[in-house]
Design an enzyme around this catalytic site. Structure first.
Site, PDB file in Angstrom:
ATOM      1  CG  HIS A 123     -52.661  56.650-143.181  1.00  0.00           C
ATOM      2  ND1 HIS A 123     -51.414  56.820-143.288  1.00  0.00           N
ATOM      3  CD2 HIS A 123     -53.180  57.490-142.482  1.00  0.00           C
ATOM      4  CE1 HIS A 123     -51.023  57.850-142.095  1.00  0.00           C
ATOM      5  NE2 HIS A 123     -52.356  58.270-142.009  1.00  0.00           N
ATOM      6  N   GLY A 197     -40.579  52.307-137.948  1.00  0.00           N
ATOM      7  CA  GLY A 197     -40.540  52.532-139.105  1.00  0.00           C
ATOM      8  C   GLY A 197     -41.725  53.556-139.896  1.00  0.00           C
ATOM      9  CB  THR A 198     -43.728  55.803-138.960  1.00  0.00           C
ATOM     10  OG1 THR A 198     -44.452  57.099-139.324  1.00  0.00           O
ATOM     11  CG2 THR A 198     -43.755  56.028-137.247  1.00  0.00           C
ATOM     12  CB  SER A 199     -40.740  59.923-141.662  1.00  0.00           C
ATOM     13  OG  SER A 199     -42.286  59.958-142.078  1.00  0.00           O
ATOM     14  CB  ALA A 241     -38.991  46.302-139.302  1.00  0.00           C
TER      15      ALA A 241
HETATM   16  C1  BJW Z   1     -37.149  51.787-141.722  1.00  0.00           C
HETATM   17  C2  BJW Z   1     -36.545  50.938-142.583  1.00  0.00           C
HETATM   18  C3  BJW Z   1     -36.431  49.649-141.945  1.00  0.00           C
HETATM   19  C4  BJW Z   1     -36.615  52.765-143.594  1.00  0.00           C
HETATM   20  N1  BJW Z   1     -37.054  49.347-140.903  1.00  0.00           N
HETATM   21  N2  BJW Z   1     -37.722  51.374-140.444  1.00  0.00           N
HETATM   22  C5  BJW Z   1     -51.317  68.612-138.320  1.00  0.00           C
HETATM   23  C6  BJW Z   1     -50.091  69.223-138.481  1.00  0.00           C
HETATM   24  C7  BJW Z   1     -49.750  69.313-139.915  1.00  0.00           C
HETATM   25  C8  BJW Z   1     -50.487  68.786-140.911  1.00  0.00           C
HETATM   26  C9  BJW Z   1     -51.570  68.017-140.695  1.00  0.00           C
HETATM   27  C10 BJW Z   1     -51.933  67.917-139.431  1.00  0.00           C
HETATM   28  N3  BJW Z   1     -53.112  67.116-139.195  1.00  0.00           N
HETATM   29  C11 BJW Z   1     -53.411  66.759-140.535  1.00  0.00           C
HETATM   30  C12 BJW Z   1     -52.438  67.399-141.336  1.00  0.00           C
HETATM   31  C13 BJW Z   1     -52.530  67.375-142.977  1.00  0.00           C
HETATM   32  C14 BJW Z   1     -51.832  65.991-143.538  1.00  0.00           C
HETATM   33  C15 BJW Z   1     -50.644  65.876-142.858  1.00  0.00           C
HETATM   34  O1  BJW Z   1     -50.293  65.175-142.016  1.00  0.00           O
HETATM   35  N4  BJW Z   1     -49.728  66.618-143.600  1.00  0.00           N
HETATM   36  C16 BJW Z   1     -48.141  66.528-143.244  1.00  0.00           C
HETATM   37  C17 BJW Z   1     -47.598  65.826-144.358  1.00  0.00           C
HETATM   38  C18 BJW Z   1     -47.657  68.169-142.970  1.00  0.00           C
HETATM   39  N5  BJW Z   1     -52.893  64.992-143.003  1.00  0.00           N
HETATM   40  C19 BJW Z   1     -53.965  64.591-143.426  1.00  0.00           C
HETATM   41  O2  BJW Z   1     -54.327  65.181-144.587  1.00  0.00           O
HETATM   42  C20 BJW Z   1     -54.587  63.297-143.135  1.00  0.00           C
HETATM   43  N6  BJW Z   1     -55.868  63.786-142.970  1.00  0.00           N
HETATM   44  C21 BJW Z   1     -56.491  64.644-142.099  1.00  0.00           C
HETATM   45  O3  BJW Z   1     -55.890  65.302-141.184  1.00  0.00           O
HETATM   46  O4  BJW Z   1     -57.791  65.030-142.301  1.00  0.00           O
HETATM   47  C22 BJW Z   1     -58.452  66.008-141.494  1.00  0.00           C
HETATM   48  C23 BJW Z   1     -60.100  65.823-141.873  1.00  0.00           C
HETATM   49  C24 BJW Z   1     -60.870  65.764-140.879  1.00  0.00           C
HETATM   50  C25 BJW Z   1     -62.241  65.502-141.172  1.00  0.00           C
HETATM   51  C26 BJW Z   1     -62.726  65.750-142.426  1.00  0.00           C
HETATM   52  C27 BJW Z   1     -61.819  65.869-143.484  1.00  0.00           C
HETATM   53  C28 BJW Z   1     -60.305  66.094-143.193  1.00  0.00           C
HETATM   54  C29 BJW Z   1     -54.701  62.246-144.033  1.00  0.00           C
HETATM   55  C30 BJW Z   1     -53.349  61.507-144.233  1.00  0.00           C
HETATM   56  C31 BJW Z   1     -53.318  60.582-145.141  1.00  0.00           C
HETATM   57  C32 BJW Z   1     -51.838  59.994-145.368  1.00  0.00           C
HETATM   58  N7  BJW Z   1     -51.970  59.294-146.576  1.00  0.00           N
HETATM   59  C33 BJW Z   1     -50.739  58.493-147.043  1.00  0.00           C
HETATM   60  C34 BJW Z   1     -50.852  57.878-148.389  1.00  0.00           C
HETATM   61  C35 BJW Z   1     -51.963  56.699-148.350  1.00  0.00           C
HETATM   62  C36 BJW Z   1     -52.209  56.195-149.804  1.00  0.00           C
HETATM   63  C37 BJW Z   1     -51.010  55.838-150.327  1.00  0.00           C
HETATM   64  O5  BJW Z   1     -50.282  54.841-149.959  1.00  0.00           O
HETATM   65  O6  BJW Z   1     -51.113  56.170-151.526  1.00  0.00           O
HETATM   66  O7  BJW Z   1     -50.171  57.653-146.054  1.00  0.00           O
HETATM   67  S1  BJW Z   1     -49.097  59.541-147.003  1.00  0.00           S
HETATM   68  C38 BJW Z   1     -48.036  58.509-146.662  1.00  0.00           C
HETATM   69  O8  BJW Z   1     -47.515  58.998-145.545  1.00  0.00           O
HETATM   70  C39 BJW Z   1     -48.679  57.285-146.352  1.00  0.00           C
HETATM   71  C40 BJW Z   1     -48.090  56.789-145.031  1.00  0.00           C
HETATM   72  O9  BJW Z   1     -49.104  55.871-144.298  1.00  0.00           O
HETATM   73  C41 BJW Z   1     -47.923  58.304-144.396  1.00  0.00           C
HETATM   74  C42 BJW Z   1     -46.726  58.115-143.271  1.00  0.00           C
HETATM   75  O10 BJW Z   1     -45.606  57.595-143.990  1.00  0.00           O
HETATM   76  P1  BJW Z   1     -44.481  56.727-143.296  1.00  0.00           P
HETATM   77  O11 BJW Z   1     -45.160  55.297-142.896  1.00  0.00           O
HETATM   78  O12 BJW Z   1     -44.093  57.518-142.051  1.00  0.00           O
HETATM   79  O13 BJW Z   1     -43.533  56.533-144.191  1.00  0.00           O
HETATM   80  P2  BJW Z   1     -42.154  57.638-144.622  1.00  0.00           P
HETATM   81  O14 BJW Z   1     -41.719  57.258-145.965  1.00  0.00           O
HETATM   82  O15 BJW Z   1     -42.388  58.836-144.065  1.00  0.00           O
HETATM   83  O16 BJW Z   1     -40.950  57.023-143.450  1.00  0.00           O
HETATM   84  C43 BJW Z   1     -40.672  55.882-143.414  1.00  0.00           C
HETATM   85  C44 BJW Z   1     -39.598  55.679-142.175  1.00  0.00           C
HETATM   86  O17 BJW Z   1     -38.967  54.281-142.314  1.00  0.00           O
HETATM   87  C45 BJW Z   1     -38.165  56.558-142.064  1.00  0.00           C
HETATM   88  O18 BJW Z   1     -38.300  57.133-140.913  1.00  0.00           O
HETATM   89  C46 BJW Z   1     -37.192  55.547-142.334  1.00  0.00           C
HETATM   90  O19 BJW Z   1     -35.928  55.791-141.873  1.00  0.00           O
HETATM   91  C47 BJW Z   1     -37.841  54.179-142.092  1.00  0.00           C
HETATM   92  N8  BJW Z   1     -37.220  52.761-142.394  1.00  0.00           N
HETATM   93  N9  BJW Z   1     -36.142  51.574-143.647  1.00  0.00           N
HETATM   94  C48 BJW Z   1     -37.322  50.194-140.156  1.00  0.00           C
HETATM   95  N10 BJW Z   1     -35.843  48.471-142.908  1.00  0.00           N
END
Ligand code: BJW
Ligand code: ZN
Length: 250
Positions: A123, A197-199, A241
């Site tokens: 990302h 640590g990812t949802s 983590a």
């Molecule tokens: C602990 C802890 C501790 C707490 N120890 N654990 C297929 C199906 C459905 C939808 C889609 C699909 N394919 C694509 C999509 C659309 C979309 C998507 O997925 N939407 C869903 C939300 C439905 N995806 C996209 O748009 C992606 N692009 C794409 O597919 O492009 C297609 C394309 C092709 C060609 C041309 C054009 C387009 C892009 C996705 C970009 C995501 N960006 C973000 C923001 C980054 C910028 C920023 O930082 O501001 O990335 S969104 C945000 O979520 C960020 C993260 O990397 C990402 C994942 O989140 P993560 O890391 O899982 O965090 P959390 O908060 O969700 O979870 C935290 C976890 O930690 C929890 O489980 C806790 O329990 C745990 N935790 N403390 C260990 N101490």
């Protein structure tokens, strides 16, 4: 202190003793114990206070760049003030002992500051600033752009005059080709994947554990809470983590 659960210790032993390869996929929870808020799920998660669709999309940027840039400046400051935690450090040490690929969804630089080589920032990276229009990289001092959260007009590109944006992947944007290809290679090659640590809600990154499994890897989730991936992995360890990963070092 709890040790690594026996089945997971055995999976690690099998992967390392038989010349296997580990792939670690990290998410925001990896940096939570460094004081960086996660995106979802907790009362102090980034997006419990802000609407992601207002801030982490190209549409939001076009509509209100000063608001979005102010949010990112605040987050850059948070990351700059944070330190890698024991989990980041454990992964750097583990990589010196066994073949390991590190794939992160995180846009911070805490893995690197702990001494890891990151194979893929799927990302992007907060600090890899580039022009919104022409894509040219912007090289500036950190002090030029970190700050508290207030509306701030973004800097301008020296080449075309458009606005400088953070180097992250917003919703609806494609993942960087090189990072995505390194991530899928690592997932297909590994014999053990640790998902930390990812949802597991954001695709395509959330599809990497299933890809690894289809190619024969054992997949282990390390997360204090159940996730969208929990039912699809081989083993789950409900640990944080910073608590769990150092235990892999024995
Ligand atoms: C602990 C802890 C501790 C707490 N120890 N654990 C297929 C199906 C459905 C939808 C889609 C699909 N394919 C694509 C999509 C659309 C979309 C998507 O997925 N939407 C869903 C939300 C439905 N995806 C996209 O748009 C992606 N692009 C794409 O597919 O492009 C297609 C394309 C092709 C060609 C041309 C054009 C387009 C892009 C996705 C970009 C995501 N960006 C973000 C923001 C980054 C910028 C920023 O930082 O501001 O990335 S969104 C945000 O979520 C960020 C993260 O990397 C990402 C994942 O989140 P993560 O890391 O899982 O965090 P959390 O908060 O969700 O979870 C935290 C976890 O930690 C929890 O489980 C806790 O329990 C745990 N935790 N403390 C260990 N101490
Ligand atoms: Zn430009």
């Amino acid at each position: 202190m709890d040790a690594v659960p026996a089945a997971i210790a055995e999976a690690l032993r099998r992967a390392t003793d038989t010349g296997g390869h580990i792939c670690v996929l990290t998410g925001a929870g990896m940096s939570a114990e460094s004081g960086i808020p996660t995106f979802r799920g907790t009362h102090d998660s980034l997006w419990s206070r802000f609407d992601p669709m207002r801030l982490a999309t190209a549409e939001a940027w076009r509509e209100d760049p000063a608001l979005v840039w102010g949010w990112y400046r605040w987050r850059m400051q948070l990351v700059r003030d944070a330190q890698p935690n024991a989990g980041h450090r454990a992964l750097a040490t583990l990589a010196q002992r066994v073949p390991l690929s590190l794939v992160t969804q995180n846009v911070d630089d805490l893995h690197e500051r702990a001494g890891s080589l990151v194979d893929a920032h799927v990302h992007g990276s907060l600090f890899a600033l580039r022009c919104f229009a022409c894509g040219r990289a912007h090289a500036g001092s950190l002090d030029d752009y970190v700050g508290g959260m207030q509306r701030v007009e973004p800097m301008r590109c020296a080449a075309c005059g458009d606005r400088i944006r953070p180097g992250v992947v917003w919703f609806g944007e494609a993942l960087p080709d090189d990072a995505w290809s390194a991530a899928t290679d690592a997932a297909m090659r590994c014999t053990l994947m640790l998902v930390v640590g990812t949802s597991g809600l954001v695709y395509p990154a959330a599809g990497l554990p299933a890809l690894a499994r289809r190619h024969g890897a054992t997949v282990v989730e390390i997360n204090p809470e159940p996730t969208a991936l929990s039912a699809e992995v081989d083993h789950v360890w409900r640990a944080t983590a910073a608590h769990g990963l150092p235990r892999f070092l024995g």
